[in-house]
Enzyme design. Structure first.
Site, PDB file in Angstrom:
ATOM      1  N   LYS A  52       0.849  -1.148   0.097  1.00 12.83           N
ATOM      2  CA  LYS A  52      -0.163  -0.118   0.060  1.00 12.83           C
ATOM      3  C   LYS A  52       0.677   1.408   0.195  1.00 12.83           C
ATOM      4  CE  LYS A  52      -3.167  -2.893  -0.120  1.00 12.83           C
ATOM      5  NZ  LYS A  52      -2.063  -3.858  -0.178  1.00 12.83           N
ATOM      6  N   SER A 187      -4.388 -12.232 -12.531  1.00 11.58           N
ATOM      7  CA  SER A 187      -5.102 -11.336 -12.609  1.00 11.58           C
ATOM      8  C   SER A 187      -5.996 -11.184 -11.264  1.00 11.58           C
ATOM      9  CB  SER A 187      -5.854 -10.750 -13.747  1.00 11.58           C
ATOM     10  OG  SER A 187      -7.184 -11.819 -13.581  1.00 11.58           O
ATOM     11  N   ALA A 189      -6.131 -10.301  -6.891  1.00  8.85           N
ATOM     12  CA  ALA A 189      -5.803  -9.205  -6.181  1.00  8.85           C
ATOM     13  C   ALA A 189      -4.197  -8.599  -6.276  1.00  8.85           C
ATOM     14  CB  ALA A 189      -6.032  -9.012  -4.757  1.00  8.85           C
ATOM     15  N   ILE A 190      -3.375  -9.772  -6.070  1.00  6.12           N
ATOM     16  CA  ILE A 190      -1.910  -9.398  -6.113  1.00  6.12           C
ATOM     17  C   ILE A 190      -1.356  -9.072  -7.522  1.00  6.12           C
ATOM     18  CG2 ILE A 190       0.317 -10.446  -5.604  1.00  6.12           C
ATOM     19  CD1 ILE A 190      -0.911 -11.943  -3.426  1.00  6.12           C
ATOM     20  N   ALA A 274       1.923 -14.307 -10.191  1.00  7.58           N
ATOM     21  CA  ALA A 274       0.495 -14.028  -9.196  1.00  7.58           C
ATOM     22  C   ALA A 274      -0.335 -14.775  -9.408  1.00  7.58           C
ATOM     23  CB  ALA A 274       0.107 -12.694  -9.101  1.00  7.58           C
ATOM     24  N   ALA A 324      -5.950 -11.034   5.425  1.00  6.69           N
ATOM     25  CA  ALA A 324      -5.162 -10.529   6.716  1.00  6.69           C
ATOM     26  C   ALA A 324      -6.290 -10.609   7.768  1.00  6.69           C
ATOM     27  CB  ALA A 324      -4.516  -9.359   6.838  1.00  6.69           C
ATOM     28  N   HIS A 450     -23.616  14.529   3.426  1.00  4.94           N
ATOM     29  CA  HIS A 450     -23.407  15.235   1.999  1.00  4.94           C
ATOM     30  C   HIS A 450     -22.556  16.385   2.205  1.00  4.94           C
ATOM     31  CE1 HIS A 450     -24.275  16.914  -2.155  1.00  4.94           C
ATOM     32  NE2 HIS A 450     -24.302  18.250  -1.509  1.00  4.94           N
TER      33      HIS A 450
END
Length: 471
Positions: A52, A187, A189-190, A274, A324, A450
């Site tokens: 991240k 394809s 998430a990783i 991946a 996780a 809002h």
């Protein structure tokens, strides 16, 4: 002499293991964690957190190259890859240190080394032996042991990672130089997160997916939306395709890709594998017990109990979803069950949100529309596009979609699926709604602030019942 007797021993200190140990300590249990490498496990050190940090850098890079839309300009925009990677590692180190502090604060004993079961329960206790660099550290006993050893990247025959040409997530997170051309095999998430990161950092990226769509666990509409967005960014996507061979010549790799019988050669500098993960079941003494392993994952019941009395397993080791937060929840659930806490419920995986931090972000919880129909539900489906939301337009993020799936007879929220800016933060609202067994009426009567992106969640619910106001 070091203490060797505990109420609970946890093997592995990832987000499942360390959370389980801390919860045990809170409940008055004498707990120990055995860790062979890094406190915090893969998530904190090589997964969730440092990726991240990398993705945040790539998002900033994207903004810098689109400043004109916000009234700014800048010349000679560049980046220092070593600093980008160093920041990611620093973030990981800070959080790993935080786990060490939390374990110490809760008086959890940390044992450095490789833990393994010495056999089944004898005299009401289970023995765990610990070694470090093939040398014995000690033998420790407890009436309860939790296996939380996590998982590792799956590999393909003939395409084994070599650390130079073919990478797993580990090498992909600490590149010494930026590849000009990159192939991502898988394809999920990783794979998509790395594809997004490297594309935003300037690499030419090709993604190969064996199934007929990317992000295959997501709702079909979200997958299709994501594909269009990624292709618009310049990512080449080959679905229904299989990478047959990797021919390494000099600094290049010629990948042979078969797409429906049509073969092509994709020439790249690096390849990222991946294609999923396999549980770390080796070297932990399972062969000395009654524990069963199915497709590289430990088999448990709904309370995370294995077939060996007193031995439990949690997290990636026991299978999907490989998340996780699922591991952490299982750690708490498992310990509270052992301690006899009232009101403990088995985990309903349909209430676990999944998040992919690509650009645009993807998030979901519950059943997809297709899954809901396959399960026999008569459904009502609502949708609301980002382009209809004032906050999204003001942010300069008008591309996205929020989709909700309800049972037409009962109004039960069956699933929610999102793609767009900050949906990984928004999805928790629907997660809470599902856990509380909220109906469409409850969500309709909820007042959303809002201007926020969350208003789209309200509108999507309203749309399922023909009541959307702003679109």
């Amino acid at each position: 002499m070091a203490d060797t007797q505990f109420d609970l021993i946890v093997i592995g200190s990832g987000p499942g293991g360390y959370v389980a140990a801390i919860r045990a300590a809170q409940l008055g249990m004498k707990a120990a964690v055995v860790e062979r490498e890094h406190l915090g496990g893969i998530c904190l050190n090589w997964g969730c957190i440092p990726t991240k940090a990398l993705l945040r850098s790539s998002e900033i890079g994207h903004l810098l190259h689109n400043l004109d839309a916000y009234g700014f300009s800048a010349k000679e925009i560049s980046f220092d890859l070593k600093k980008v990677v160093a920041r990611s590692r620093k973030v990981a180190g800070q959080l790993s240190g935080g786990v060490k502090h939390l374990l110490k604060k809760n008086k959890v004993t940390v044992i450095d080394g490789q833990g393994a079961l010495a056999g089944g329960r004898k005299g009401g206790r289970i023995t765990v032996t610990v070694t470090k660099d093939d040398k014995p550290v000690g033998a420790y006993t407890a009436p309860h042991v939790i296996l939380a050893t996590g998982a590792r990247a799956r590999t393909l025959p003939g395409m084994e990672p070599d650390g130079t040409h073919v990478w797993t997530y580990k090498e992909a997170m600490v590149p010494e130089s930026m590849p000009k051309r990159l192939l991502v095999i898988g394809s999920g998430a990783i794979g998509i997160e790395f594809a997004s990161f490297y594309r935003n950092m300037g690499a030419e990226v090709t993604v190969v997916e064996m199934l007929d769509r990317i992000l295959p666990v997501e709702d079909e509409e979200v997958s299709a939306f994501a594909r269009k967005a990624f292709e618009k960014q310049g990512i080449t996507i080959l679905t229904g395709a299989r990478t047959e061979t990797l021919d390494k010549k000099g600094g290049e790799i010629a990948a042979t890709v078969d797409q429906g019988g049509k073969k092509r050669t994709v020439t790249v500098d690096k390849v990222i594998l991946a294609i999923g993960i396999v549980g770390n079941t080796e070297g932990i003494g399972l062969e000395h017990t009654k524990i069963k392993v199915d497709r590289a994952h430990v088999v448990t019941d709904r309370w995370l109990q294995t077939d060996e009395p007193g031995v439990y397993a949690i997290g990636d080791l026991v299978g999907a979803p490989w998340l996780a937060h699922k591991a952490s929840h299982e750690g708490v659930l498992c310990v509270e069950r052992i301690a006899g806490v009232d009101g403990v419920h088995p985990l309903d995986t349909r209430n676990i949100p999944g998040c992919t931090y690509c650009m645009p972000q993807v998030a979901s919880v519950g059943l997809t529309e297709a899954q809901a129909k396959a399960a026999g539900h008569d459904v009502k489906v609502g949708r609301f596009p980002y382009i209809g939301n004032g906050k999204a337009i003001a942010l300069g993020e008008p591309e996205g979609l929020i989709k909700t799936v309800f049972d037409a007879k009962t109004g039960e929220l069956l699933g929610a699926h999102m793609i767009g800016a900050e949906v990984t933060e928004l999805i928790q609202g629907y997660g809470i709604a599902k856990t509380l067994e909220t109906t469409e009426a409850d969500l309709m009567h909820t007042v959303f602030p809002h201007p926020t992106l969350s208003e789209m969640m309200h509108e999507s619910v309203l749309d399922a019942y023909g009541r959307a106001i702003h679109f």
